[in-house]
Design a protein around this motif. Structure first.
Motif, PDB file in Angstrom:
ATOM      1  N   ALA A 182      -9.424  25.554 -16.504  1.00 13.21           N
ATOM      2  CA  ALA A 182     -10.314  26.048 -15.447  1.00 13.21           C
ATOM      3  C   ALA A 182     -10.900  27.414 -15.806  1.00 13.21           C
ATOM      4  CB  ALA A 182      -9.565  26.122 -14.122  1.00 13.21           C
ATOM      5  N   ILE A 183     -10.055  28.316 -16.309  1.00 13.73           N
ATOM      6  CA  ILE A 183     -10.517  29.646 -16.696  1.00 13.73           C
ATOM      7  C   ILE A 183     -11.509  29.553 -17.850  1.00 13.73           C
ATOM      8  CG2 ILE A 183      -9.814  31.856 -17.680  1.00 13.73           C
ATOM      9  CD1 ILE A 183      -7.170  31.562 -16.152  1.00 13.73           C
ATOM     10  N   ALA A 184     -11.183  28.741 -18.855  1.00 14.34           N
ATOM     11  CA  ALA A 184     -12.060  28.594 -20.018  1.00 14.34           C
ATOM     12  C   ALA A 184     -13.423  28.038 -19.620  1.00 14.34           C
ATOM     13  CB  ALA A 184     -11.400  27.685 -21.049  1.00 14.34           C
ATOM     14  N   VAL A 230     -15.947  38.945 -26.931  1.00 20.14           N
ATOM     15  CA  VAL A 230     -15.208  40.073 -26.342  1.00 20.14           C
ATOM     16  C   VAL A 230     -14.367  39.603 -25.161  1.00 20.14           C
ATOM     17  CG1 VAL A 230     -15.467  42.247 -25.078  1.00 20.14           C
ATOM     18  CG2 VAL A 230     -16.846  41.813 -27.118  1.00 20.14           C
ATOM     19  N   ILE A 231     -14.957  38.782 -24.283  1.00 20.14           N
ATOM     20  CA  ILE A 231     -14.239  38.292 -23.106  1.00 20.14           C
ATOM     21  C   ILE A 231     -13.024  37.466 -23.516  1.00 20.14           C
ATOM     22  CG2 ILE A 231     -14.360  36.722 -21.133  1.00 20.14           C
ATOM     23  CD1 ILE A 231     -15.719  39.312 -20.570  1.00 20.14           C
ATOM     24  N   VAL A 232     -13.214  36.555 -24.457  1.00 22.83           N
ATOM     25  CA  VAL A 232     -12.111  35.699 -24.909  1.00 22.83           C
ATOM     26  C   VAL A 232     -11.026  36.532 -25.590  1.00 22.83           C
ATOM     27  CG1 VAL A 232     -11.466  33.848 -26.502  1.00 22.83           C
ATOM     28  CG2 VAL A 232     -13.529  33.627 -25.108  1.00 22.83           C
ATOM     29  N   VAL A 235      -7.122  36.896 -24.246  1.00 18.85           N
ATOM     30  CA  VAL A 235      -5.949  36.465 -25.028  1.00 18.85           C
ATOM     31  C   VAL A 235      -5.068  37.645 -25.439  1.00 18.85           C
ATOM     32  CG1 VAL A 235      -5.184  35.270 -27.119  1.00 18.85           C
ATOM     33  CG2 VAL A 235      -7.203  34.444 -25.868  1.00 18.85           C
ATOM     34  N   PHE A 236      -5.711  38.710 -25.924  1.00 19.00           N
ATOM     35  CA  PHE A 236      -4.940  39.820 -26.492  1.00 19.00           C
ATOM     36  C   PHE A 236      -5.087  41.135 -25.733  1.00 19.00           C
ATOM     37  CE2 PHE A 236      -6.426  37.115 -30.063  1.00 19.00           C
ATOM     38  CZ  PHE A 236      -5.212  36.576 -30.440  1.00 19.00           C
ATOM     39  N   THR A 249     -11.258  38.919 -15.981  1.00 15.57           N
ATOM     40  CA  THR A 249     -10.732  37.823 -16.811  1.00 15.57           C
ATOM     41  C   THR A 249      -9.263  38.030 -17.127  1.00 15.57           C
ATOM     42  OG1 THR A 249     -12.929  37.589 -17.822  1.00 15.57           O
ATOM     43  CG2 THR A 249     -11.081  36.504 -18.923  1.00 15.57           C
ATOM     44  N   MET A 250      -8.893  39.270 -17.436  1.00 11.23           N
ATOM     45  CA  MET A 250      -7.487  39.558 -17.734  1.00 11.23           C
ATOM     46  C   MET A 250      -6.606  39.292 -16.520  1.00 11.23           C
ATOM     47  SD  MET A 250      -7.903  43.034 -20.060  1.00 11.23           S
ATOM     48  CE  MET A 250      -6.145  43.363 -20.046  1.00 11.23           C
ATOM     49  N   VAL A 251      -7.106  39.582 -15.337  1.00  5.25           N
ATOM     50  CA  VAL A 251      -6.336  39.329 -14.114  1.00  5.25           C
ATOM     51  C   VAL A 251      -6.142  37.830 -13.902  1.00  5.25           C
ATOM     52  CG1 VAL A 251      -6.388  39.486 -11.598  1.00  5.25           C
ATOM     53  CG2 VAL A 251      -6.976  41.479 -12.972  1.00  5.25           C
ATOM     54  N   PHE A 252      -7.206  37.040 -14.100  1.00 10.30           N
ATOM     55  CA  PHE A 252      -7.093  35.587 -13.958  1.00 10.30           C
ATOM     56  C   PHE A 252      -6.076  35.019 -14.946  1.00 10.30           C
ATOM     57  CE2 PHE A 252     -11.415  35.625 -11.931  1.00 10.30           C
ATOM     58  CZ  PHE A 252     -11.019  35.027 -10.741  1.00 10.30           C
TER      59      PHE A 252
END
Length: 208
Positions: free
Chosen positions: A147-149, A56-58, A62-63, A130-133
């Protein structure tokens, strides 16, 4: 190493998601949701919950922005819906419904998927953060993306370890202690849910 890895961003992502997703705090809630399961079933639920949360986070990283824009959904609406769902889960923890054994033929939703995987682990806060990063990342280099991954992966490893060793906590607390912790977790989860809804209402008012 610095050419492909931004250590400062990694630390920022890890600390932010660690605080939001709260691996230590998931232990009592995890025990409450899986109280009627065997040790093997509880371990399997931990793996499933982590895979769902990570997916869900990934996916939202991405989308997410494109999906919300296409469906005309604001981040505040996403946060409010997550808060309401968590409130329902909190009520079940407080009333003991989560501990009731389910008939073998019951097609009830797997708690490892909902509500544990989402919205408890991959909730509105973690998704939005996560979307903000990702939105702030430098799209011309791989430093930020790596780094985010790695930050996301590291937090999910911590979450898995916390739930994987929840059996140790269960053996120490016994059934009566687990029930007590479950009630306390339900109360705290209800407060978190109300706070999510309140923050969403405030965001709606500010955007009006």
């Amino acid at each position: 190493m610095s050419d492909v890895f931004d250590l400062q961003l990694f630390i920022s992502v890890f600390i932010t998601l660690f605080v939001i997703m709260d691996p230590p705090g998931t232990v009592p809630i995890f025990l409450g949701l899986t109280g009627a399961m065997t040790r093997a079933q509880r371990n399997r639920a931990a793996r499933q919950a982590i895979l769902v949360a990570f997916g869900v986070i990934v996916s939202f990283a991405v989308f997410g922005q494109q999906l919300l824009s296409y469906m005309h959904i604001s981040l505040a609406a996403l946060q409010a819906s997550g808060g309401l769902l968590l409130l329902v889960v909190a009520m079940e923890l407080l009333t003991g419904k989560m501990e009731e054994p389910q008939p073998s033929g019951n097609a009830k939703v797997n708690v490892a998927l909902v509500p544990l995987g989402t919205p408890l682990l991959a909730g509105p806060g973690a998704i939005v953060a996560t979307m903000v990063f990702v939105k702030q990342a430098d799209r011309t280099t791989v430093d930020d993306w790596v780094a985010i991954a790695l930050g996301v992966v590291a937090v999910h490893v911590c979450l898995y370890l916390a739930m994987r060793f929840a059996n140790v906590v269960h053996r120490v607390l016994k059934d009566s202690g687990t029930i007590l912790v479950t009630r306390i977790a339900g109360l705290l989860l209800a407060a978190i849910a109300v706070q999510l809804v309140a923050d969403a209402v405030q965001a709606f008012i500010e955007s009006a």
